[in-house]
Design a protein around this motif. Structure first.
Motif, PDB file in Angstrom:
ATOM      1  N   UNK A  68       0.833  -1.208   0.000  1.00 28.28           N
ATOM      2  CA  UNK A  68       0.000   0.000   0.000  1.00 28.28           C
ATOM      3  C   UNK A  68       0.862   1.251   0.000  1.00 28.28           C
ATOM      4  N   UNK A  69       1.904   1.279   0.818  1.00 28.71           N
ATOM      5  CA  UNK A  69       2.787   2.447   0.862  1.00 28.71           C
ATOM      6  C   UNK A  69       3.567   2.599  -0.434  1.00 28.71           C
ATOM      7  N   UNK A  98       3.584   5.846  -2.800  1.00 27.07           N
ATOM      8  CA  UNK A  98       4.831   6.508  -3.178  1.00 27.07           C
ATOM      9  C   UNK A  98       4.970   6.581  -4.692  1.00 27.07           C
ATOM     10  N   UNK A  99       4.580   5.515  -5.382  1.00 28.58           N
ATOM     11  CA  UNK A  99       4.639   5.538  -6.846  1.00 28.58           C
ATOM     12  C   UNK A  99       3.660   6.555  -7.417  1.00 28.58           C
ATOM     13  N   UNK A 123      11.710  13.825 -12.595  1.00 25.44           N
ATOM     14  CA  UNK A 123      13.026  13.298 -12.236  1.00 25.44           C
ATOM     15  C   UNK A 123      12.960  12.242 -11.136  1.00 25.44           C
ATOM     16  N   UNK A 124      11.778  11.985 -10.565  1.00 21.80           N
ATOM     17  CA  UNK A 124      11.643  10.950  -9.550  1.00 21.80           C
ATOM     18  C   UNK A 124      10.987   9.686 -10.097  1.00 21.80           C
ATOM     19  N   UNK A 159      21.392   6.895  -5.941  1.00 19.44           N
ATOM     20  CA  UNK A 159      20.227   7.496  -5.280  1.00 19.44           C
ATOM     21  C   UNK A 159      18.927   6.871  -5.786  1.00 19.44           C
ATOM     22  N   UNK A 160      18.922   5.550  -5.860  1.00 16.00           N
ATOM     23  CA  UNK A 160      17.730   4.849  -6.318  1.00 16.00           C
ATOM     24  C   UNK A 160      16.642   4.961  -5.252  1.00 16.00           C
ATOM     25  N   UNK A 161      15.422   5.229  -5.673  1.00 22.04           N
ATOM     26  CA  UNK A 161      14.283   5.331  -4.758  1.00 22.04           C
ATOM     27  C   UNK A 161      13.716   3.930  -4.551  1.00 22.04           C
ATOM     28  N   UNK A 162      13.985   3.354  -3.393  1.00 14.27           N
ATOM     29  CA  UNK A 162      13.500   2.008  -3.104  1.00 14.27           C
ATOM     30  C   UNK A 162      12.059   2.081  -2.594  1.00 14.27           C
TER      31      UNK A 162
END
Length: 1375
Positions: free
Chosen positions: A746-747, A751-752, A760-761, A806-809
């Motif tokens: 769910x989170x 976030x997606x 850029x994200x 800086x990968x967004x996990x």
């Protein structure tokens, strides 16, 4: 939307039986007097009880000062609780000496409540009677009666005439003087209105006790009469104590007067806890049925009043009744549904005759009613033509499932008392709840243990305690026990127990102890909680309406969601208020968890070693220290720390609490959201069992009628054809990868959704999910590799690389999987490094990750920390062998004096690996042993004397550079360098001799400058000279830097320098060299790509059917949505949605291969979010081993090819291509497979013009008949690009196309045509600045041609989101 299911004679449904689901009901039980007889439950209790207390039926006020006497049959209350005079008018000037009298009996309905009325200040409540006069017709006012004074009267409320014998009523009345230290006795309800309204005299209050008016009775222990099924369920045997909980006060045999009204069944609930901690919910109804006098002895008949005491003559005006109970057991707290079903079964047994036996309805409900699921959230069960019930899917919540009713908690306790009990539970007091309503006991008790979430009550817990188990109240430990209020007619509770009367909303404590107060809670958080509950209480009083006992079909289909939906929402809001309080109470606790970072000892698992208690207490306010000290000493808190530190089945719930405690302002955020995704309108109708018919079609006669509830006959039950129970699914036993929880999913979706709007994200979000896919595959990869430790080291390097980029996990699964693999393969040191890397990335591990980390470091064998003689000797040997290696070539040169001799000696004796690297638990693990040196370590001061090599040598050098970067753990030998660069032996030894001489010379200024230049050249390997032989040799001959900072960091510097070089010329596009990532592991699947027998070409370029345009990889990525169930992307030209495809062609490169080969493969190109959801679902259903089996390629080709595509894009090692070699797609076994990722489509459309870069490569000097582009045209376009006049090239292209007759046969955008042409003609170095030039040209032409016109002609550049997606995925595609 409705579906009707009809049951056939075999008990099978006409539809949906193929869908397996959990079983709704486990057992059906009939309890009462056991067939063999039952022992008396408590003879002493019967003696103490004496005669049954009759209820109060009348009240009267008399004035003794005026000569009035006590009426006949009445009892006068002359003394208070402390023995003082109980005059009601003691404060009046003309004291008439008024007293209260009462009368008991069964001749009329009992009095239910007593009150005080201040006339003129309040109105008389409906249904209440006012005692205005005495029996002698004088005023019964308790005040002075002056003209300006308000009169005071006593009032009461009587039960209805239809009430039965066992009715809740007033059984005792008392008066008390608080000024004399008197208090209301236990179980008494005090009326908080002063009876003394005069000018002097002490305050006088009225209190009364309500209880069930019992008849003469014999009490026996409850036993099991019958059950279904007879055999125990393997996973859940029927507990022997169930009959006791069905009838907690025992089985009573009672004598009633003949005119007694019929007794309604009483519903009760209870909770059983298994040894494993699982809860089982019971729902039962208690009822009376006739009992034969012949079964009683003479003594028992005398006791029940059935025989006269003197002459033993039978008394015929009384009947004999016995109590019995029917019950269902389930793992699901559907109490309302079970109550309606049990009521139907009971009514069925007392009516009749019936065509079908009772057993048919029981088996139909147990076997055929499916559990509500997301596909069928509402199930309407038609029990009979007049009885139905609605079964709804439970609320999808991350909180533990329970039978709690927070609405009943607030209704029966109020806001302040609810907070007082919260304090009592948090500090582990002994709590005794009692009520005359058994079902309320269970609902409130469940709410008490649920409102302290995440703390779990692990002391004795019996929401409805049978009389036989009442000894638990004397236990020397905390407990929460609920009993029927009639228990206090037999026993007094222990003095150290906090008693809570749910019927009167009063809390009783021992007088010598300080009373509990909600103000002892942390001040700020406690006030917020009380205020929230107060507001919810006001809302509750407005909207709450009790459920209808007999709901009609129309009500269930129309008004159910409206009425019960409000109650469900209010239930969650009350629960959320307690959750908000607990999240504020324990906020920041994870900061004080102490991870295990060294070899475990005896005290490692102690709470003091797992949690920094003093630091946690110091972080709280000084005024809260006493409360937090008491809290941290409880068993609940200790167990909570242990559950957070080690693997537990409550991890999903604890992880949800961690997310709640991380909220900055929880009072402004909804912590519990209803999962509307599962709230569909699909309702399934289930019909009752079909009645049999005669052979001629007529109805069968009704044979089944019952005088009492029958003993169940097993032959009459329908045996289930299809079991609805399904084994619990989960990861395969061999699967080491813990799955994402619902809260993590769910989170991640939230976030997606947030990042999809930030260009850029979004690319970093997609990249994080791609790495998540590889870590989900990691257990399979490690299991297939021979060097397990090196494979784990590779995964650790990948983590470090992800932090660098800086990968967004989206979650912590990457770290969690690697930590658990470290525990599985005995690498605790690496697990510690992973935790440090996680904290370095600014991520605080949640409960699940932290538990798997501690499990890994606790259960693994740690390397010895003793630096003994063996390690010291190894260190000395390393030093001596290093000195010997450095001196050996110098001695050889002194002996020979020539290069040739040195060359020969060097070729004959080349020392192999001779250094033993020291290792300990605190340093590098055994996985680092591959870093031991294989030869002399040399640095070059100057390489100026070397000349550039030929083109072939440069090509070999570039290839060798890639191999070295991809296999950083394997050091190349000097012979490998010589062969790879095609260097002659003499040339190679000249280079080596030059290096040796430079090492012998003292470092002068020139040499120092040269060395500095070499070091700078190494640190900035993206300089123009890096492509030459000297640069490659420098990179190979200087491995010390790589070992000092890690091979991966060298690659990072390479990438960063390349990015800076690209950006320095003003480009937003990043196209670095096609080099593989420096993960120090041999790639077993592509180690022989130079000798590959199979080549797989893959492309994601897809055609938009709406505008007939080719959409490329980065544009597809930019068009994906955050929905993990949406396969569509959006076209950048027409904005239409379409499903992109991934194409793969397998080519046989072996000798004698036949043309054609296997057919191309086309599968849907999935977003990493969608692919991850599908992959997790696949592993959930088929286990971890499916990723290593050939059926993955055959049965799940979409998942397979998408995984291959993403792993190749990121250069991540895998063994998936081995499945291609063993599949029917490959003609040869055991042949290497090479994969090439193409930018453009693999199957061009011959009906359209070929792309410009294809025309340039074939150098067509005359325009073919199928396209208008000449070589001169291509050269002019390239000239415009080189001269920074891209706008002229765009105009030239548009004009050339416009001159052609008919519509243009172009599928690619203008930007794509010029980009590919520049890439093919000028190479990557000239492509770097193309993107910025094209943007400037587009902005310039927008003013003259118009932006809309350019968009119509597909001349716009890619969006910033697409450009960023191309930049984030480092390895570019081939063109």
């Amino acid at each position: 939307m409705y579906t009707r299911l009809r049951w056939n004679s075999g008990g099978r449904t006409g539809g949906m039986t193929e869908e397996k689901c959990p079983q709704l009901v486990d057992y059906f039980v009939v309890a009462g007097l056991a067939p063999g007889g039952s022992a008396p439950l408590d003879e002493d209790g019967q003696k103490r009880g004496g005669r049954a207390v009759e209820p109060v039926t009348d009240l009267a006020v008399i004035a003794r000062g005026l000569g009035e006497e006590v009426p006949e049959g009445f009892t006068c209350i002359e003394k208070t609780q402390g023995g003082h005079p109980a005059e009601l008018s003691a404060g009046l000037i003309n004291n008439p000496h008024m007293y209260l009298c009462y009368r008991r009996g069964h001749d009329k309905p009992p009095i239910l409540d007593v009150g005080v009325l201040y006339e003129g200040k309040e109105a008389v409540k409906q249904g209440w009677y006012v005692i205005e006069t005495t029996p002698y017709s004088r005023s019964a006012s308790l005040s002075s009666g002056g003209p300006a004074a308000h009169r005071t009267f006593l009032t009461y409320r009587r039960a209805h005439e239809s009430q039965a014998l066992h009715t809740l009523g007033v059984t005792d009345i008392s008066l008390l003087l608080p000024s004399k230290g008197e208090a209301a006795p236990h179980t008494f309800c005090r009326v908080d209105k002063n009876l003394n309204t005069g000018m002097w005299g002490p305050a006088l209050y009225l209190c009364y006790k309500r209880a069930v008016a019992k008849a003469n009775a014999l009490v026996y222990e409850a036993g099991l009469i019958s059950r279904y099924p007879e055999a125990d369920v393997e996973s859940f045997p029927l507990p022997e104590s169930v009959p006791m909980f069905c009838l907690p006060m025992g089985v009573t045999v009672e004598s009633w007067p003949l005119n007694t009204k019929y007794q309604l069944p009483v519903f009760s609930t209870f909770v059983l806890t298994s040894a494993s901690g699982d809860k089982v919910y019971g729902a039962a109804i208690q009822f009376y049925e006739s009992f034969p006098r012949e079964c009683l002895s003479e003594r028992q008949s005398v006791r029940l009043g059935l025989v006269s005491v003197v002459d033993r003559r039978p008394i015929t005006n009384r009947t004999l009744q016995v109590k019995k109970s029917v019950c269902v057991l389930s793992h699901w707290p559907f109490f309302t549904v079970f109550q309606k079903f049990l009521t139907f079964v009971y009514r069925y047994s007392i009516s009749g005759p019936h065509v079908l036996p009772l057993e048919k309805h029981i088996s139909s409900f147990m076997h055929n009613v499916p559990f509500p699921s997301p596909q069928r959230p509402r199930i309407l069960v038609q029990l009979s033509p007049y009885d139905n019930l609605l079964l709804c899917q439970p609320v999808s919540s991350p909180l533990p499932l329970s039978g709690a009713s927070f609405v009943k908690l607030l209704q029966n306790l109020g806001p302040e008392n609810a907070c007082v009990l919260l304090l009592a539970v948090l500090t582990e007091h002994k709590l005794l709840l009692h009520s005359l309503r058994p079902d309320v006991l269970t609902s409130v008790s469940e709410a008490l243990v649920s409102m302290t979430f995440p703390l779990h009550w692990n002391c004795p817990y019996i929401p409805l305690c049978p009389l036989r188990l009442a000894d638990v109240l004397c236990a020397p430990m905390p407990f929460i026990v609920g009993v029927h209020s009639s228990y206090f007619d037999l026993y007094d509770p222990p003095t150290d127990v906090v008693c809570v009367d749910l019927d009167t909303n009063t809390i009783f404590q021992a007088e010598d102890k300080k009373p509990l107060s909600w103000r002892s809670l942390p001040r700020k958080h406690g006030k917020v909680l009380v205020n929230s509950l107060t507001n919810l209480m006001k809302t509750l009083e407005k909207i709450y309406t009790p459920g209808q006992e007999e709901a009609t079909l129309e009500f269930l289909l129309t008004d159910y969601d409206l009425i019960y939906g409000r109650q469900k929402q209010l239930e969650l809001e009350i629960q959320e208020a307690f959750l908000r309080f607990m999240s504020c109470l324990l906020r920041g606790y994870r900061t004080y968890l102490l991870p295990i970072t060294q070899a475990p000892s005896e005290r490692t698992t102690d709470c003091s070693s797992l949690f920094n208690l003093q630091g946690f207490l110091k972080s709280r306010e000084r005024t809260q220290q006493k409360f937090y000290t008491q809290l941290t000493r409880t068993q609940m808190f200790t167990q909570f720390i242990e559950e957070c530190s080690f693997v537990s089945d409550r991890h999903a719930c604890l992880e949800f609490f961690d997310d709640c405690s991380d909220v900055e302002k929880p009072e402004e955020v909804r912590l519990i959201d209803l999962d509307e995704a599962h709230s569909g309108e699909h309702t399934v109708f289930i019909m009752p069992p079909e009645e049999p018919q005669e052979p001629d079609g007529s109805e069968c006669p009704a044979h089944y009628s019952y005088e009492t509830f029958p003993v169940l006959c097993m032959e009459l039950f329908d045996q289930p054809q299809d079991q609805l129970r399904v084994p619990t699914k989960g990861s395969a036993p061999s699967s080491p990868a813990p799955r994402r929880t619902k809260q993590e999913i769910k989170l991640a979706q939230k976030r997606a959704q947030k990042y999809s709007a930030v260009p850029d994200m979004w690319s970093k979000c997609l990249l994080g999910h791609c790495y998540g896919l590889w870590f989900i595959y990691l257990p399979t990869f490690v299991r297939a590799e021979g060097a397990k430790v090196r494979a784990l080291q590779t995964a650790y390097e990948v983590l470090k690389h992800m932090e660098t980029r800086k990968v967004v996990l989206p979650d912590e699964v990457c770290y969690r999987i690697l930590m658990q693999l470290c525990g599985q393969y005995g690498q605790p040191v690496l697990a510690v490094r992973v935790l440090l890397e996680m904290k370095k990335a600014g991520i605080t591990p949640n409960t699940i990750t932290y538990a798997y980390y501690n499990k890994a470091v606790l259960e693994s064998k740690w390397p010895s920390t003793n630096q003994g003689g063996r390690l010291r000797w190894a260190k000395l040997r390393n030093v001596l062998m290093a000195v010997a290696q450095f001196r050996q070539p110098i001695r050889q040169r002194q002996k020979s004096g020539s290069v040739d001799v040195t060359m020969d000696c060097n070729q004959q004796s080349r020392p192999q690996s001779s250094l033993i690297r020291q290792s300990s638990w605190s340093g590098l693990s055994e996985s680092s042993s591959h870093e031991s040196l294989t030869g002399s370590i040399m640095k070059s001061n100057s390489l100026n004397s070397m000349r550039a090599s030929t083109d072939s040598e440069a090509t070999a050098a570039a290839s060798l550079g890639r191999e070295t970067a991809g296999e950083g753990a394997e050091h190349l030998r000097r012979s490998d360098w010589r062969h790879a660069f095609n260097i002659s032996p003499a040339h190679y030894m000249g280079i080596r001799l030059h290096l040796l001489r430079s090492l012998r010379r003292p470092p002068g200024p020139r040499h120092t400058a040269s060395r500095k230049a070499v070091d700078e050249n190494y640190n900035n390997v993206s300089s123009p000279s890096r492509g030459g032989l000297a640069g490659k040799l420098q990179q190979l001959l200087t491995p010390t830097h790589a070992r000092r900072s890690g091979l991966l960091k060298a690659k990072e510097r390479l990438y960063n320098a390349t990015s800076e070089s690209s950006l320095s010329v003003g480009s937003d596009i990043d196209l670095p060299d096609n080099t593989s990532l420096a993960f120090p592991l041999r790639k077993s699947w592509d180690s022989n790509q130079d000798r590959a027998g199979l080549e797989v070409l893959m492309s994601s370029c897809s055609l938009c059917r709406s505008c007939n345009s080719l959409v490329y990889d980065e544009e597809i990525m930019a068009g994906w949505t955050s929905d993990d169930s949406n396969l569509n992307s959006s076209c950048p030209f027409c904005s239409a949605t379409f499903v992109p495809f991934l194409n793969a062609e397998i080519c046989d490169l072996g000798p004698g291969s036949l043309p054609g080969g296997p057919p191309p493969v086309t599968v849907a190109y999935l977003s990493p979010l969608v692919l991850r959801k599908e992959l997790e679902s696949l592993l959930e259903n088929e286990g971890e081993t499916v990723l290593a089996q050939g059926q993955l390629l055959e049965n799940h080709s979409i998942i397979f090819w998408n995984l291959v595509w993403y792993f190749q894009r990121l250069g991540l090692p895998c063994n998936l291509l081995q499945l291609v070699r063993s599949s029917p797609l490959a003609n040869q076994l055991n042949t290497a497979v090479r994969v090439r990722l193409m930018w453009d489509t693999l199957s061009p459309d011959t009906n359209h013009w070929p792309p410009l870069y294809i025309i340039w490569r074939i150098h067509s000097k005359t325009p073919p008949h199928n396209h208008p582009f000449t070589l001169a045209f291509l050269e002019e376009v390239l000239r415009c690009v080189g001269m920074n006049e891209v706008h002229k090239g765009i105009t030239l292209f548009l004009d050339t196309v416009l001159k052609q007759p008919g519509p243009p046969k172009i599928q690619r955008s203008l930007y794509r045509e010029m980009l590919f042409l520049t890439l093919a003609a000028m190479g990557r170095d000239h492509v770097a600045a193309f993107d910025k030039k094209y943007k400037a040209a587009y902005q310039r032409l927008s003013g003259s041609l118009g932006r809309e016109e350019l968009r119509r002609k597909r001349a716009q550049p890619p969006s910033p989101k697409a450009v960023d997606c191309r930049r984030s995925f480092l390895i570019p595609l081939e063109c």
